[in-house]
Design an enzyme around this catalytic site. Structure first.
Site, PDB file in Angstrom:
ATOM      1  N   ARG A 107       0.866  -1.198   0.000  1.00  0.00           N
ATOM      2  CA  ARG A 107       0.000   0.000   0.000  1.00  0.00           C
ATOM      3  C   ARG A 107       0.892   1.232   0.000  1.00  0.00           C
ATOM      4  O   ARG A 107       1.560   1.511   0.984  1.00  0.00           O
ATOM      5  CB  ARG A 107      -0.896   0.003   1.232  1.00  0.00           C
ATOM      6  CG  ARG A 107      -1.958  -1.079   1.230  1.00  0.00           C
ATOM      7  CD  ARG A 107      -2.680  -1.061   2.575  1.00  0.00           C
ATOM      8  NE  ARG A 107      -3.719  -2.070   2.648  1.00  0.00           N
ATOM      9  CZ  ARG A 107      -5.005  -1.837   2.407  1.00  0.00           C
ATOM     10  NH1 ARG A 107      -5.399  -0.617   2.096  1.00  0.00           N
ATOM     11  NH2 ARG A 107      -5.887  -2.811   2.484  1.00  0.00           N
ATOM     12  N   CYS A 118      -4.205  -9.270 -16.453  1.00  0.00           N
ATOM     13  CA  CYS A 118      -3.081  -9.631 -15.576  1.00  0.00           C
ATOM     14  C   CYS A 118      -1.817  -9.961 -16.360  1.00  0.00           C
ATOM     15  O   CYS A 118      -0.732 -10.011 -15.789  1.00  0.00           O
ATOM     16  CB  CYS A 118      -3.461 -10.810 -14.698  1.00  0.00           C
ATOM     17  SG  CYS A 118      -4.943 -10.536 -13.721  1.00  0.00           S
ATOM     18  N   GLY A 176     -10.323  -1.361  -2.785  1.00  0.00           N
ATOM     19  CA  GLY A 176     -10.271  -2.698  -2.198  1.00  0.00           C
ATOM     20  C   GLY A 176     -11.341  -3.610  -2.752  1.00  0.00           C
ATOM     21  O   GLY A 176     -12.099  -3.250  -3.644  1.00  0.00           O
ATOM     22  N   ARG A 187     -10.897 -16.058   7.008  1.00  0.00           N
ATOM     23  CA  ARG A 187     -12.281 -15.823   6.575  1.00  0.00           C
ATOM     24  C   ARG A 187     -12.591 -16.513   5.254  1.00  0.00           C
ATOM     25  O   ARG A 187     -11.843 -16.347   4.278  1.00  0.00           O
ATOM     26  CB  ARG A 187     -12.506 -14.314   6.423  1.00  0.00           C
ATOM     27  CG  ARG A 187     -13.909 -13.942   6.000  1.00  0.00           C
ATOM     28  CD  ARG A 187     -14.124 -12.451   6.085  1.00  0.00           C
ATOM     29  NE  ARG A 187     -13.473 -11.692   5.045  1.00  0.00           N
ATOM     30  CZ  ARG A 187     -13.918 -11.582   3.792  1.00  0.00           C
ATOM     31  NH1 ARG A 187     -15.019 -12.228   3.423  1.00  0.00           N
ATOM     32  NH2 ARG A 187     -13.280 -10.848   2.912  1.00  0.00           N
ATOM     33  N   CYS A 189      -6.093 -16.103  -1.309  1.00  0.00           N
ATOM     34  CA  CYS A 189      -6.331 -15.139  -2.385  1.00  0.00           C
ATOM     35  C   CYS A 189      -5.227 -14.086  -2.341  1.00  0.00           C
ATOM     36  O   CYS A 189      -4.864 -13.609  -1.256  1.00  0.00           O
ATOM     37  CB  CYS A 189      -7.682 -14.446  -2.200  1.00  0.00           C
ATOM     38  SG  CYS A 189      -9.073 -15.575  -1.968  1.00  0.00           S
ATOM     39  N   CYS A 190      -4.709 -13.698  -3.508  1.00  0.00           N
ATOM     40  CA  CYS A 190      -3.662 -12.688  -3.509  1.00  0.00           C
ATOM     41  C   CYS A 190      -4.249 -11.360  -3.026  1.00  0.00           C
ATOM     42  O   CYS A 190      -5.420 -11.087  -3.244  1.00  0.00           O
ATOM     43  CB  CYS A 190      -3.039 -12.545  -4.893  1.00  0.00           C
ATOM     44  SG  CYS A 190      -4.151 -11.927  -6.159  1.00  0.00           S
TER      45      CYS A 190
END
Lengths: 132, 383
Positions: free
Chosen positions: B17, B81, B116, B192, B203-204
């Site tokens: 980030r 991607c 996000g 989660r 998950c990336c």
């Protein structure tokens, strides 16, 4: 995993006597099917022929989506459903509380009560299995 | 391939980030790093290939303006991607045709600006639009593969979690990775749930920014004793999926990899490391087989053998992969090549593979409904 939430309303529709059928196309060259149907106005429409799918299909794979808890949304099931016409359709599976999706299980096409276009507003429900 | 293409410079920003850095600053930092690494002045750059997905119109020119790398042809490249890898592919083509001698390729993405959540599918297709309305997302696509994999291979979710454990352990060693905390199988499985059988740690990260750049040239780099060459560069698009295909068959990746192996004239067993597109844990297992690192049906056994961990026969994602390093889409394909270059040149501090001569990178792009993937890119780099 958590149990899957029951659909808000039991899906029902004014189905034809033999069940709701989705509109698809068949590739003339390979004989394989594709959903949704290729529009008649498409420049490539002559590569395909229109077909109607069976009212029932079989779960090929599934997932249960768990929305971010911040969203307040409840988990829901999604499936790939394989039809006898060699067509795979992706869509939601409505389940009763406590039920889980199962690969190989038969499903039936239905629509939400407020559906206006079955080919967009379809969903699946578990069909009764034929016991030999 | 007759004309040799060398990677004379490679650099990247840390992925993470970057709330206090603009996309310009990220891209410029990577480009300046690559120029310095190559010992090339910017006036030698004859063309620029800029890879990005969500940045908007003429982004490359916007990002290079203040840096003063302006004037030469600048090609903005988008292939989801696989954008960064596709940009490298196009650059290699031009270099081999003799159009240029030295070019700059960079990729950049600032996903934190999207707010996000899961990366949005493209909405320019009636079928993708329909399925997105039904609930299709990228995690959904991979979760479907995951469920089918566990069913057909008679496996438990542990095997998926073990991929995350391995790549997160690699990420701990990489200062450029976003996720640098080791996790256990239990922690992965208890994180989660997102799209069963995938949990959050499978998950990336989707809130990540970063940039990567390479200088490609047909002039043999004089500052390096063993300059890294691009031995193969292959890009393919996905076939229209008709009927009821096998979703565990990563056909586009198999096809692209086969082209790359043929171009390079190398056997899959000679590859010493791989950076592959582990956007979700299930993907890595499928790509073991598609890249011929494992026989069909033996991907899980390869993972469990330890062969794909650092110290193993063919470490996969020593950088931490997308799962740990992060996946700023446009930058990913270029960053994979940066990692291979650093590994071959003994510059991968903390995660170095010994005596590496051949590395492979693989990207898939695009969650378009009705095809396996929209794009696949495989590159083989070596000395």
């Amino acid at each position: 995993m958590d149990s899957i939430v029951k659909a808000a309303e039991p899906p029902r529709s004014a189905a034809p006597a033999d069940g709701i059928r989705l509109e698809a196309s068949r590739d003339k060259e390979s004989g394989k099917g594709v959903f949704p149907r290729i529009r008649a106005s498409s420049p490539v429409a002559d590569r395909y022929e229109p077909i109607m799918l069976s009212p029932e299909a079989t779960i090929y794979s599934f997932t249960v989506i768990h929305p971010n808890p911040k969203s307040g949304l409840k988990p829901f099931a999604l499936v790939y459903a394989d039809f006898a016409e060699d067509v795979r359709v992706f869509g939601r599976l409505a389940l009763a509380e406590g039920e889980r999706p199962r690969i190989g299980a038969p499903v039936r096409v239905t629509t939400a009560p407020d559906a206006t276009d079955v080919n967009k507003d379809y969903l699946f429900v578990v069909a009764e299995e034929n016991v030999q | 391939m007759s004309t040799e293409v060398y990677v004379s410079g490679a650099a990247m920003t840390a992925f993470g980030r970057h709330n206090d850095r603009s996309m310009q600053e990220l891209a410029q930092a990577a480009v300046l790093g690559a120029l310095e690494d190559a010992a090339v002045v910017k006036g030698r750059i004859q063309a620029i290939y800029a890879a990005n997905v969500y940045g908007g119109m003429v982004l490359g020119q916007v990002l290079m303006r203040d840096l003063g790398v302006t004037g030469p042809a600048l090609y903005n490249v988008e292939n989801a991607c696989a954008s960064g890898a596709t940009a490298v592919h196009l650059a290699c083509q031009a270099l081999r045709l003799g159009l240029y001698e030295t070019v700059l390729v960079f990729g950049v993405e600032q996903l934190t600006q999207l707010g996000g959540g899961t990366i949005p599918l493209q909405r320019n297709d009636y079928k993708t639009e329909l399925y997105a309305g039904q609930g299709m997302t990228l995690p959904t696509v991979y979760a479907m593969r995951g469920s089918r994999y566990l069913y057909e291979r008679d496996e438990t979710p542990d095997v998926l979690a073990e991929v995350a454990v391995k790549n997160r352990a690699h990420g701990v060693r990489n200062p450029f990775a976003q996720q640098r905390t080791a996790v256990t199988v239990e922690e992965v499985l208890q994180s989660r749930p997102v799209a069963e059988p995938l949990t959050l740690l499978q998950c990336c990260p989707s809130a990540v920014d970063g940039a990567a750049a390479v200088i490609l040239t047909t002039r043999r780099p004089s500052q390096q004793s063993a300059p890294v060459r691009v031995l193969a560069s292959a890009v393919q698009s996905g076939h229209h999926e008709l009927g009821c295909d096998d979703i565990l068959d990563a056909e586009i990746t198999s096809r692209t990899a086969q082209l790359a192996y043929e171009q390079a004239g190398v056997d899959p067993k000679d590859i010493g490391m791989v950076e592959l597109h582990d956007a979700f844990t299930i993907a890595e297992l499928l790509y073991y087989e598609a890249l011929q690192l494992a026989w069909p049906g033996e991907g899980a056994a390869l993972l469990r053998s330890g062969a794909t961990a650092l110290g193993g026969r063919v470490p996969v994602n020593p950088s931490g992969g997308l799962l740990a390093k992060g996946h700023p889409l446009g930058a990913t394909g270029v960053a994979q090549m940066v990692e291979v270059v650093w590994q071959i040149q003994n510059r991968a501090e903390g995660r170095q593979i010994e005596n590496l001569r051949l590395g492979l990178t693989q990207c898939t792009g695009g969650g378009i409904a009705g095809v396996d993937h929209a794009a696949s890119a495989v590159h083989i780099l070596g000395v």
